[in-house]
Design an enzyme around this catalytic site. Structure first.
Site, PDB file in Angstrom:
ATOM      1  N   CYS A   2      -1.355  33.381  10.745  1.00 12.69           N
ATOM      2  CA  CYS A   2      -1.063  33.944  12.065  1.00 12.69           C
ATOM      3  C   CYS A   2      -0.685  32.872  13.078  1.00 12.69           C
ATOM      4  CB  CYS A   2      -2.272  34.722  12.554  1.00 12.69           C
ATOM      5  SG  CYS A   2      -2.716  35.985  11.384  1.00 12.69           S
ATOM      6  N   GLU A  48       0.827  -1.222   0.000  1.00 11.67           N
ATOM      7  CA  GLU A  48       0.000   0.000   0.000  1.00 11.67           C
ATOM      8  C   GLU A  48       0.853   1.261   0.000  1.00 11.67           C
ATOM      9  OE1 GLU A  48      -2.087  -0.291   3.707  1.00 11.67           O
ATOM     10  OE2 GLU A  48      -3.213  -2.054   3.139  1.00 11.67           O
ATOM     11  N   PRO A  49       1.724   1.420  -0.977  1.00 14.25           N
ATOM     12  CA  PRO A  49       2.562   2.627  -0.951  1.00 14.25           C
ATOM     13  C   PRO A  49       1.762   3.885  -1.282  1.00 14.25           C
ATOM     14  CG  PRO A  49       2.955   1.383  -2.964  1.00 14.25           C
ATOM     15  CD  PRO A  49       1.958   0.591  -2.166  1.00 14.25           C
ATOM     16  N   GLY A  50       2.061   4.951  -0.604  1.00 15.61           N
ATOM     17  CA  GLY A  50       1.464   6.245  -0.909  1.00 15.61           C
ATOM     18  C   GLY A  50       2.583   7.185  -1.329  1.00 15.61           C
ATOM     19  N   ARG A  51       3.361   7.587  -0.328  1.00  8.45           N
ATOM     20  CA  ARG A  51       4.446   8.543  -0.545  1.00  8.45           C
ATOM     21  C   ARG A  51       5.403   8.092  -1.658  1.00  8.45           C
ATOM     22  NH1 ARG A  51       6.138  11.594   3.980  1.00  8.45           N
ATOM     23  NH2 ARG A  51       5.234   9.907   5.200  1.00  8.45           N
ATOM     24  N   ARG A  80       3.304  19.880   6.420  1.00  5.85           N
ATOM     25  CA  ARG A  80       4.314  18.926   6.904  1.00  5.85           C
ATOM     26  C   ARG A  80       5.426  19.580   7.731  1.00  5.85           C
ATOM     27  NH1 ARG A  80       7.116  15.872   4.464  1.00  5.85           N
ATOM     28  NH2 ARG A  80       6.684  14.049   5.728  1.00  5.85           N
ATOM     29  N   TYR A 110       5.394  18.041  11.387  1.00 10.83           N
ATOM     30  CA  TYR A 110       6.403  17.001  11.662  1.00 10.83           C
ATOM     31  C   TYR A 110       7.825  17.545  11.612  1.00 10.83           C
ATOM     32  CZ  TYR A 110       2.436  14.479   9.524  1.00 10.83           C
ATOM     33  OH  TYR A 110       1.191  14.024   9.170  1.00 10.83           O
ATOM     34  N   TYR A 112       0.986  13.963   0.718  1.00 10.49           N
ATOM     35  CA  TYR A 112       0.575  14.630   1.960  1.00 10.49           C
ATOM     36  C   TYR A 112       0.785  16.145   1.872  1.00 10.49           C
ATOM     37  CZ  TYR A 112       0.793   9.745   3.261  1.00 10.49           C
ATOM     38  OH  TYR A 112       0.617   8.384   3.261  1.00 10.49           O
TER      39      TYR A 112
HETATM   40  N1  LLP Z   1      -1.347   1.969   4.616  1.00 11.97           N
HETATM   41  C1  LLP Z   1      -1.784   2.420   5.810  1.00 11.97           C
HETATM   42  C2  LLP Z   1      -2.603   1.541   6.634  1.00 11.97           C
HETATM   43  C3  LLP Z   1      -1.419   3.697   6.260  1.00 11.97           C
HETATM   44  O1  LLP Z   1      -1.845   4.123   7.433  1.00 11.97           O
HETATM   45  C4  LLP Z   1      -0.618   4.520   5.431  1.00 11.97           C
HETATM   46  C5  LLP Z   1      -0.238   5.872   5.861  1.00 11.97           C
HETATM   47  C6  LLP Z   1      -0.204   4.000   4.187  1.00 11.97           C
HETATM   48  C7  LLP Z   1      -0.578   2.732   3.819  1.00 11.97           C
HETATM   49  C8  LLP Z   1       0.646   4.804   3.245  1.00 11.97           C
HETATM   50  O2  LLP Z   1       1.868   5.127   3.829  1.00 11.97           O
HETATM   51  P1  LLP Z   1       3.057   5.735   2.940  1.00 11.97           P
HETATM   52  O3  LLP Z   1       3.458   4.700   1.927  1.00 11.97           O
HETATM   53  O4  LLP Z   1       2.552   6.950   2.275  1.00 11.97           O
HETATM   54  O5  LLP Z   1       4.125   6.031   3.917  1.00 11.97           O
HETATM   55  N2  LLP Z   1       0.907  12.735   6.818  1.00 11.97           N
HETATM   56  C9  LLP Z   1       2.123  12.014   7.097  1.00 11.97           C
HETATM   57  C10 LLP Z   1       2.050  10.560   6.701  1.00 11.97           C
HETATM   58  C11 LLP Z   1       0.893   9.817   7.353  1.00 11.97           C
HETATM   59  C12 LLP Z   1       0.787   8.395   6.883  1.00 11.97           C
HETATM   60  C13 LLP Z   1      -0.468   7.755   7.367  1.00 11.97           C
HETATM   61  N3  LLP Z   1      -0.638   6.416   6.925  1.00 11.97           N
HETATM   62  C14 LLP Z   1       3.268  12.758   6.407  1.00 11.97           C
HETATM   63  O6  LLP Z   1       3.045  13.784   5.795  1.00 11.97           O
HETATM   64  O7  LLP Z   1       4.412  12.326   6.513  1.00 11.97           O
END
Ligand code: LLP
Length: 414
Positions: free
Chosen positions: A332, A258-261, A297, A301, A361
Protein backbone atom coordinates in the site's frame (compact mmCIF):
# COMPACT_ATOMS: atom_id res chain seq x y z
CA UNK A 1 18.16 -22.01 -16.44
CA UNK A 2 14.49 -22.85 -16.72
CA UNK A 3 13.02 -20.04 -14.63
CA UNK A 4 9.43 -21.07 -15.24
CA UNK A 5 10.16 -24.48 -13.78
CA UNK A 6 11.97 -22.94 -10.81
CA UNK A 7 8.99 -20.66 -10.21
CA UNK A 8 6.71 -23.70 -10.28
CA UNK A 9 8.88 -25.78 -7.97
CA UNK A 10 9.85 -23.18 -5.39
CA UNK A 11 7.02 -20.65 -5.83
CA UNK A 12 7.47 -16.93 -6.19
CA UNK A 13 8.74 -14.37 -5.29
CA UNK A 14 12.05 -16.21 -5.55
CA UNK A 15 15.66 -15.09 -5.66
CA UNK A 16 17.82 -17.26 -7.92
CA UNK A 17 21.62 -17.04 -7.99
CA UNK A 18 24.07 -18.45 -10.51
CA UNK A 19 27.18 -19.35 -8.48
CA UNK A 20 29.34 -19.66 -11.61
CA UNK A 21 28.85 -15.94 -12.26
CA UNK A 22 30.11 -15.17 -8.76
CA UNK A 23 33.18 -17.32 -9.40
CA UNK A 24 33.88 -15.45 -12.65
CA UNK A 25 33.48 -12.02 -11.07
CA UNK A 26 35.74 -12.97 -8.17
CA UNK A 27 38.47 -14.25 -10.51
CA UNK A 28 38.23 -11.11 -12.61
CA UNK A 29 38.74 -8.89 -9.57
CA UNK A 30 41.53 -11.02 -8.10
CA UNK A 31 43.38 -11.20 -11.44
CA UNK A 32 43.17 -7.44 -11.92
CA UNK A 33 45.36 -6.92 -8.85
CA UNK A 34 47.78 -9.75 -9.45
CA UNK A 35 50.76 -7.39 -9.81
CA UNK A 36 50.64 -6.80 -6.03
CA UNK A 37 49.75 -8.63 -2.87
CA UNK A 38 46.01 -8.24 -2.57
CA UNK A 39 43.01 -9.43 -0.60
CA UNK A 40 39.47 -9.28 -1.94
CA UNK A 41 37.13 -8.75 1.03
CA UNK A 42 33.56 -9.37 -0.14
CA UNK A 43 31.19 -6.72 1.26
CA UNK A 44 28.60 -8.91 2.95
CA UNK A 45 25.93 -6.23 2.98
CA UNK A 46 25.33 -6.86 -0.73
CA UNK A 47 24.08 -10.37 -0.04
CA UNK A 48 24.71 -12.02 3.27
CA UNK A 49 23.29 -15.49 2.65
CA UNK A 50 25.66 -18.01 4.28
CA UNK A 51 25.82 -20.18 1.16
CA UNK A 52 26.84 -17.20 -0.98
CA UNK A 53 29.52 -16.18 1.54
CA UNK A 54 30.69 -19.78 1.79
CA UNK A 55 31.04 -19.97 -1.98
CA UNK A 56 33.23 -16.85 -1.89
CA UNK A 57 35.19 -18.18 1.10
CA UNK A 58 36.12 -21.27 -0.94
CA UNK A 59 37.43 -18.98 -3.68
CA UNK A 60 39.73 -17.32 -1.13
CA UNK A 61 37.68 -14.24 -0.37
CA UNK A 62 37.86 -12.26 2.84
CA UNK A 63 34.96 -10.26 4.25
CA UNK A 64 34.11 -6.61 4.76
CA UNK A 65 31.55 -6.43 7.56
CA UNK A 66 29.53 -3.55 9.01
CA UNK A 67 28.06 -5.15 12.10
CA UNK A 68 29.09 -7.85 14.51
CA UNK A 69 26.24 -9.85 12.98
CA UNK A 70 28.05 -9.76 9.64
CA UNK A 71 31.34 -10.68 11.33
CA UNK A 72 29.62 -13.73 12.80
CA UNK A 73 28.10 -14.63 9.46
CA UNK A 74 31.53 -14.41 7.82
CA UNK A 75 33.07 -16.69 10.46
CA UNK A 76 30.17 -19.14 10.24
CA UNK A 77 30.47 -19.29 6.46
CA UNK A 78 34.14 -20.23 6.73
CA UNK A 79 36.00 -16.97 6.15
CA UNK A 80 39.19 -17.05 8.24
CA UNK A 81 39.37 -14.41 10.98
CA UNK A 82 42.58 -12.97 9.52
CA UNK A 83 40.65 -12.05 6.35
CA UNK A 84 37.83 -10.18 8.09
CA UNK A 85 37.60 -6.42 8.49
CA UNK A 86 34.96 -4.49 10.39
CA UNK A 87 33.83 -1.06 9.13
CA UNK A 88 30.92 1.26 9.92
CA UNK A 89 30.29 4.69 11.47
CA UNK A 90 28.41 3.53 14.55
CA UNK A 91 30.05 0.52 16.15
CA UNK A 92 28.66 -0.23 19.59
CA UNK A 93 30.89 -1.16 22.54
CA UNK A 94 29.70 -4.74 22.51
CA UNK A 95 30.47 -5.02 18.81
CA UNK A 96 33.97 -3.63 19.29
CA UNK A 97 34.54 -5.98 22.18
CA UNK A 98 33.38 -9.05 20.28
CA UNK A 99 35.38 -8.07 17.19
CA UNK A 100 38.53 -7.77 19.31
CA UNK A 101 37.78 -11.10 21.01
CA UNK A 102 37.36 -12.68 17.57
CA UNK A 103 40.84 -11.44 16.61
CA UNK A 104 39.84 -10.26 13.13
CA UNK A 105 42.31 -8.55 10.77
CA UNK A 106 41.41 -4.94 11.67
CA UNK A 107 38.70 -2.41 12.43
CA UNK A 108 38.14 0.53 10.10
CA UNK A 109 37.77 3.54 12.38
CA UNK A 110 35.43 6.34 11.33
CA UNK A 111 35.88 9.01 14.04
CA UNK A 112 38.28 10.18 16.71
CA UNK A 113 35.82 9.30 19.46
CA UNK A 114 35.51 5.80 18.11
CA UNK A 115 39.30 5.45 18.17
CA UNK A 116 39.37 6.44 21.87
CA UNK A 117 36.57 3.97 22.57
CA UNK A 118 38.42 1.14 20.79
CA UNK A 119 41.55 1.98 22.75
CA UNK A 120 39.80 1.81 26.10
CA UNK A 121 38.01 -1.45 25.23
CA UNK A 122 41.29 -2.98 24.01
CA UNK A 123 42.97 -1.88 27.26
CA UNK A 124 40.19 -3.45 29.32
CA UNK A 125 40.57 -6.72 27.38
CA UNK A 126 44.35 -6.50 27.53
CA UNK A 127 44.54 -6.72 23.75
CA UNK A 128 46.15 -4.75 20.96
CA UNK A 129 43.51 -3.53 18.49
CA UNK A 130 44.66 -3.47 14.88
CA UNK A 131 43.07 -0.48 13.20
CA UNK A 132 42.83 1.42 9.95
CA UNK A 133 41.38 4.91 9.59
CA UNK A 134 38.67 5.58 7.03
CA UNK A 135 39.66 8.79 5.32
CA UNK A 136 37.04 10.88 3.58
CA UNK A 137 38.85 12.35 0.56
CA UNK A 138 36.09 14.89 -0.16
CA UNK A 139 35.79 13.79 -3.78
CA UNK A 140 32.54 13.52 -5.68
CA UNK A 141 32.02 9.90 -6.77
CA UNK A 142 29.33 10.98 -9.28
CA UNK A 143 26.76 8.38 -8.31
CA UNK A 144 23.26 8.48 -6.78
CA UNK A 145 23.40 10.86 -3.76
CA UNK A 146 22.06 8.15 -1.42
CA UNK A 147 25.02 5.89 -2.19
CA UNK A 148 27.72 8.55 -2.42
CA UNK A 149 30.01 8.53 0.62
CA UNK A 150 33.23 10.39 -0.18
CA UNK A 151 32.22 14.02 0.34
CA UNK A 152 32.64 15.88 3.62
CA UNK A 153 28.88 16.41 3.68
CA UNK A 154 28.55 12.61 4.06
CA UNK A 155 28.76 11.02 7.51
CA UNK A 156 31.59 8.68 6.59
CA UNK A 157 35.25 8.78 7.62
CA UNK A 158 37.39 11.70 8.76
CA UNK A 159 39.30 14.36 6.86
CA UNK A 160 43.00 14.09 6.08
CA UNK A 161 44.22 16.30 8.93
CA UNK A 162 42.16 14.52 11.52
CA UNK A 163 43.25 11.17 10.15
CA UNK A 164 46.87 12.20 10.63
CA UNK A 165 46.38 13.10 14.27
CA UNK A 166 44.47 9.84 14.84
CA UNK A 167 47.39 7.86 13.41
CA UNK A 168 49.84 9.71 15.68
CA UNK A 169 47.63 8.98 18.67
CA UNK A 170 47.34 5.31 17.66
CA UNK A 171 51.07 4.92 17.16
CA UNK A 172 51.69 6.11 20.71
CA UNK A 173 48.89 4.07 22.29
CA UNK A 174 50.14 0.67 23.53
CA UNK A 175 46.75 -0.97 22.90
CA UNK A 176 46.39 0.25 19.32
CA UNK A 177 48.28 -0.81 16.23
CA UNK A 178 47.62 1.20 13.07
CA UNK A 179 48.10 -1.20 10.18
CA UNK A 180 45.93 0.13 7.36
CA UNK A 181 44.44 3.12 5.63
CA UNK A 182 41.00 3.12 4.04
CA UNK A 183 38.66 5.04 1.77
CA UNK A 184 35.36 4.24 0.07
CA UNK A 185 33.71 6.99 -1.95
CA UNK A 186 30.46 5.40 -3.02
CA UNK A 187 28.63 2.57 -4.70
CA UNK A 188 27.61 1.79 -8.30
CA UNK A 189 30.57 3.87 -9.51
CA UNK A 190 30.90 4.19 -13.26
CA UNK A 191 33.69 6.76 -13.45
CA UNK A 192 37.29 5.93 -12.74
CA UNK A 193 38.63 9.44 -12.27
CA UNK A 194 37.18 10.06 -8.76
CA UNK A 195 38.61 6.73 -7.56
CA UNK A 196 41.99 7.56 -9.07
CA UNK A 197 42.06 11.00 -7.44
CA UNK A 198 41.02 9.53 -4.09
CA UNK A 199 43.71 6.85 -4.26
CA UNK A 200 46.31 9.51 -5.00
CA UNK A 201 45.17 11.68 -2.10
CA UNK A 202 45.16 8.78 0.35
CA UNK A 203 48.51 7.49 -0.94
CA UNK A 204 50.01 10.94 -0.26
CA UNK A 205 48.76 10.65 3.28
CA UNK A 206 50.33 7.17 3.56
CA UNK A 207 53.64 8.68 2.40
CA UNK A 208 53.49 11.42 5.01
CA UNK A 209 52.67 8.83 7.70
CA UNK A 210 55.67 6.82 6.60
CA UNK A 211 57.80 9.93 7.15
CA UNK A 212 56.45 9.90 10.73
CA UNK A 213 57.53 6.26 11.01
CA UNK A 214 53.96 5.03 10.88
CA UNK A 215 54.49 2.06 8.66
CA UNK A 216 51.19 0.66 7.40
CA UNK A 217 50.63 -2.72 5.75
CA UNK A 218 47.25 -2.38 4.03
CA UNK A 219 45.75 0.06 1.53
CA UNK A 220 42.00 -0.55 1.64
CA UNK A 221 40.29 0.96 -1.39
CA UNK A 222 36.71 0.11 -0.41
CA UNK A 223 34.21 -1.22 -2.90
CA UNK A 224 31.93 0.51 -5.34
CA UNK A 225 32.57 -0.78 -8.85
CA UNK A 226 29.29 -0.57 -10.73
CA UNK A 227 27.50 -3.17 -12.83
CA UNK A 228 25.33 -2.78 -15.90
CA UNK A 229 21.64 -2.34 -15.02
CA UNK A 230 20.69 -0.52 -18.22
CA UNK A 231 23.31 1.06 -20.45
CA UNK A 232 25.94 2.31 -17.99
CA UNK A 233 29.51 2.46 -19.20
CA UNK A 234 31.47 0.35 -16.79
CA UNK A 235 34.83 0.54 -15.10
CA UNK A 236 36.99 -2.32 -16.23
CA UNK A 237 38.59 -4.05 -13.19
CA UNK A 238 41.99 -4.03 -14.90
CA UNK A 239 41.86 -0.23 -15.42
CA UNK A 240 40.61 0.13 -11.86
CA UNK A 241 43.58 -1.82 -10.55
CA UNK A 242 46.01 0.12 -12.71
CA UNK A 243 44.64 3.43 -11.40
CA UNK A 244 45.18 2.27 -7.82
CA UNK A 245 48.57 0.69 -8.45
CA UNK A 246 49.73 3.88 -10.16
CA UNK A 247 49.00 5.84 -6.99
CA UNK A 248 50.94 3.42 -4.81
CA UNK A 249 54.35 4.01 -6.31
CA UNK A 250 56.99 3.82 -3.56
CA UNK A 251 54.65 2.26 -1.00
CA UNK A 252 54.88 -1.39 -0.02
CA UNK A 253 51.25 -1.99 0.83
CA UNK A 254 48.91 -4.95 0.35
CA UNK A 255 45.76 -3.87 -1.45
CA UNK A 256 42.42 -4.70 0.06
CA UNK A 257 39.30 -4.16 -2.03
CA UNK A 258 35.74 -4.56 -0.78
CA UNK A 259 33.49 -5.27 -3.74
CA UNK A 260 29.90 -6.22 -3.03
CA UNK A 261 27.71 -5.52 -6.03
CA UNK A 262 30.43 -6.42 -8.54
CA UNK A 263 30.75 -9.95 -7.12
CA UNK A 264 27.10 -10.89 -6.72
CA UNK A 265 24.90 -8.34 -8.52
CA UNK A 266 24.75 -9.98 -11.94
CA UNK A 267 24.48 -13.48 -10.50
CA UNK A 268 20.97 -12.97 -9.19
CA UNK A 269 17.45 -12.55 -10.52
CA UNK A 270 14.15 -12.09 -8.75
CA UNK A 271 11.34 -14.21 -10.17
CA UNK A 272 7.83 -12.94 -9.65
CA UNK A 273 4.46 -14.16 -10.93
CA UNK A 274 1.84 -12.02 -12.58
CA UNK A 275 -1.36 -11.72 -10.55
CA UNK A 276 -3.46 -9.29 -12.60
CA UNK A 277 -3.39 -6.57 -15.18
CA UNK A 278 -5.44 -3.45 -14.72
CA UNK A 279 -6.01 -0.06 -16.25
CA UNK A 280 -6.62 3.15 -14.32
CA UNK A 281 -7.89 5.31 -17.12
CA UNK A 282 -5.23 4.86 -19.78
CA UNK A 283 -2.51 3.84 -17.38
CA UNK A 284 -1.66 0.15 -17.52
CA UNK A 285 -0.45 -1.75 -14.45
CA UNK A 286 0.90 -5.28 -14.23
CA UNK A 287 0.41 -6.43 -10.66
CA UNK A 288 2.84 -9.09 -9.49
CA UNK A 289 3.46 -11.06 -6.30
CA UNK A 290 6.81 -9.37 -5.49
CA UNK A 291 6.90 -5.91 -4.01
CA UNK A 292 9.12 -3.21 -2.59
CA UNK A 293 9.63 -5.29 0.55
CA UNK A 294 11.34 -7.93 -1.63
CA UNK A 295 13.33 -5.52 -3.82
CA UNK A 296 13.42 -1.96 -2.58
CA UNK A 297 15.99 -0.53 -5.02
CA UNK A 298 13.49 0.92 -7.53
CA UNK A 299 11.48 2.64 -4.77
CA UNK A 300 14.52 3.88 -2.89
CA UNK A 301 16.95 4.90 -5.63
CA UNK A 302 14.73 4.92 -8.73
CA UNK A 303 16.95 2.00 -9.77
CA UNK A 304 16.18 0.15 -12.98
CA UNK A 305 16.17 -3.63 -13.15
CA UNK A 306 15.64 -4.95 -16.63
CA UNK A 307 12.56 -7.18 -16.89
CA UNK A 308 12.18 -10.31 -19.02
CA UNK A 309 8.95 -12.22 -19.31
CA UNK A 310 8.08 -15.91 -19.62
CA UNK A 311 4.58 -16.80 -20.76
CA UNK A 312 3.15 -19.90 -19.16
CA UNK A 313 1.76 -22.82 -21.13
CA UNK A 314 3.87 -22.06 -24.23
CA UNK A 315 1.44 -19.34 -25.26
CA UNK A 316 2.37 -17.54 -28.44
CA UNK A 317 4.07 -14.36 -27.45
CA UNK A 318 2.00 -11.27 -28.21
CA UNK A 319 3.82 -8.50 -29.91
CA UNK A 320 4.81 -5.74 -27.57
CA UNK A 321 2.18 -3.06 -27.64
CA UNK A 322 2.94 0.62 -27.36
CA UNK A 323 0.97 0.47 -24.20
CA UNK A 324 3.69 0.97 -21.64
CA UNK A 325 3.08 -0.44 -18.20
CA UNK A 326 4.28 -0.16 -14.64
CA UNK A 327 5.09 -3.40 -12.84
CA UNK A 328 3.81 -2.97 -9.31
CA UNK A 329 3.44 -5.03 -6.15
CA UNK A 330 0.63 -5.45 -3.63
CA UNK A 331 2.02 -3.03 -1.03
CA UNK A 332 0.00 0.00 0.00
CA UNK A 333 2.41 2.66 -1.22
CA UNK A 334 2.55 4.44 -4.53
CA UNK A 335 6.32 3.96 -4.50
CA UNK A 336 5.78 0.20 -4.57
CA UNK A 337 6.93 -0.46 -8.09
CA UNK A 338 9.53 -2.75 -9.64
CA UNK A 339 9.64 -1.24 -13.12
CA UNK A 340 8.14 1.84 -14.71
CA UNK A 341 6.98 2.57 -18.25
CA UNK A 342 8.23 -0.62 -19.83
CA UNK A 343 6.98 -2.60 -22.79
CA UNK A 344 5.47 -5.98 -22.01
CA UNK A 345 3.02 -8.13 -23.96
CA UNK A 346 -0.40 -8.61 -22.49
CA UNK A 347 0.07 -10.97 -19.57
CA UNK A 348 -1.98 -13.51 -17.67
CA UNK A 349 -1.94 -14.74 -14.11
CA UNK A 350 0.93 -17.19 -13.68
CA UNK A 351 3.22 -15.66 -16.29
CA UNK A 352 6.62 -15.04 -14.78
CA UNK A 353 8.69 -11.87 -14.82
CA UNK A 354 12.43 -12.00 -14.30
CA UNK A 355 13.97 -8.95 -12.66
CA UNK A 356 17.60 -9.03 -13.63
CA UNK A 357 20.79 -8.09 -11.77
CA UNK A 358 19.09 -8.48 -8.42
CA UNK A 359 21.85 -10.43 -6.66
CA UNK A 360 23.13 -7.41 -4.73
CA UNK A 361 21.07 -5.37 -2.26
CA UNK A 362 17.99 -7.41 -3.13
CA UNK A 363 17.32 -9.98 -0.44
CA UNK A 364 19.68 -8.25 1.98
CA UNK A 365 17.42 -5.17 1.99
CA UNK A 366 14.17 -7.13 2.07
CA UNK A 367 11.71 -6.54 4.90
CA UNK A 368 8.40 -7.79 6.26
CA UNK A 369 6.50 -4.60 5.49
CA UNK A 370 2.77 -5.25 5.18
CA UNK A 371 3.38 -8.57 6.99
CA UNK A 372 4.81 -10.11 3.88
CA UNK A 373 7.11 -13.08 4.42
CA UNK A 374 10.53 -12.64 2.82
CA UNK A 375 11.06 -14.76 -0.29
CA UNK A 376 12.99 -17.99 -0.68
CA UNK A 377 16.47 -18.08 -2.21
CA UNK A 378 17.94 -20.79 -4.42
CA UNK A 379 21.39 -21.12 -5.94
CA UNK A 380 22.52 -23.19 -8.87
CA UNK A 381 25.79 -24.46 -10.28
CA UNK A 382 25.27 -25.90 -13.75
CA UNK A 383 22.16 -28.08 -13.43
CA UNK A 384 22.45 -28.47 -9.68
CA UNK A 385 19.88 -26.31 -7.89
CA UNK A 386 19.53 -26.01 -4.12
CA UNK A 387 17.54 -23.98 -1.66
CA UNK A 388 19.79 -21.67 0.37
CA UNK A 389 17.02 -19.94 2.32
CA UNK A 390 13.49 -21.13 2.91
CA UNK A 391 10.61 -18.80 2.35
CA UNK A 392 9.59 -17.24 5.62
CA UNK A 393 6.26 -18.39 6.95
CA UNK A 394 3.60 -16.31 8.64
CA UNK A 395 4.39 -18.35 11.72
CA UNK A 396 8.07 -17.34 11.52
CA UNK A 397 7.00 -13.73 11.45
CA UNK A 398 4.52 -13.85 14.31
CA UNK A 399 5.89 -16.55 16.64
CA UNK A 400 7.73 -14.22 19.00
CA UNK A 401 4.93 -11.67 19.22
CA UNK A 402 2.32 -14.40 19.66
CA UNK A 403 4.31 -15.94 22.51
CA UNK A 404 4.73 -12.57 24.21
CA UNK A 405 1.05 -11.81 23.82
CA UNK A 406 0.13 -15.21 25.19
CA UNK A 407 2.46 -14.77 28.19
CA UNK A 408 0.93 -11.40 28.89
CA UNK A 409 -2.59 -12.75 28.70
CA UNK A 410 -1.64 -15.72 30.89
CA UNK A 411 -0.06 -13.43 33.49
CA UNK A 412 -3.29 -11.47 33.74
CA UNK A 413 -5.21 -14.66 34.50
CA UNK A 414 -2.80 -15.68 37.31
N1 LLP B 1 32.78 -0.94 1.50
C1 LLP B 1 32.07 -0.02 2.18
C2 LLP B 1 32.72 0.70 3.27
C3 LLP B 1 30.75 0.26 1.82
O1 LLP B 1 30.06 1.17 2.49
C4 LLP B 1 30.15 -0.47 0.76
C5 LLP B 1 28.76 -0.22 0.37
C6 LLP B 1 30.94 -1.43 0.09
C7 LLP B 1 32.24 -1.63 0.48
C8 LLP B 1 30.39 -2.25 -1.04
O2 LLP B 1 30.01 -1.43 -2.10
P1 LLP B 1 29.65 -2.06 -3.53
O3 LLP B 1 30.89 -2.71 -4.07
O4 LLP B 1 28.58 -3.06 -3.33
O5 LLP B 1 29.20 -0.91 -4.34
N2 LLP B 1 21.90 -0.33 -1.16
C9 LLP B 1 22.60 0.40 -2.19
C10 LLP B 1 24.10 0.28 -2.07
C11 LLP B 1 24.64 0.73 -0.72
C12 LLP B 1 26.12 0.53 -0.60
C13 LLP B 1 26.59 0.77 0.79
N3 LLP B 1 27.98 0.57 0.97
C14 LLP B 1 22.07 -0.09 -3.54
O6 LLP B 1 21.19 -0.92 -3.58
O7 LLP B 1 22.52 0.40 -4.57
Amino acid sequence: MDYLQLAKTYKTPLYVYDLAKITDAFSEMKDAFKARKSLVCYALKANSNLSIIHHLAKLGSGADCVSIGEVKRALKAGIPKYKIIFSGVGKQDIEIEEALQSDILFLNVESEEELFRIESIAKKLDKVARISVRVNPNIDAKTHPYISTGLSENKFGVDIEQAKSMYIFAKNAPNLEPIGIHFHIGSQLTELEPIKQSAQKIAELAHSLLALKIDLKFFDIGGGIGICYTDETLINPYDYAQAILGALYGLDLTIICEPGRFLVGESGVLLTSVLYEKYNGKKRFVIVDAAMNDLIRPALYQATHEVEYILKGNRESHTLTDNLCDVVGPICESSDYLAKNIKLPSLQAGDVLVLKNAGAYGYSMASNYNTRPRPAEVAFMGEDVRVIKHRESLDDMMRDEAELLQNYEDSKCD
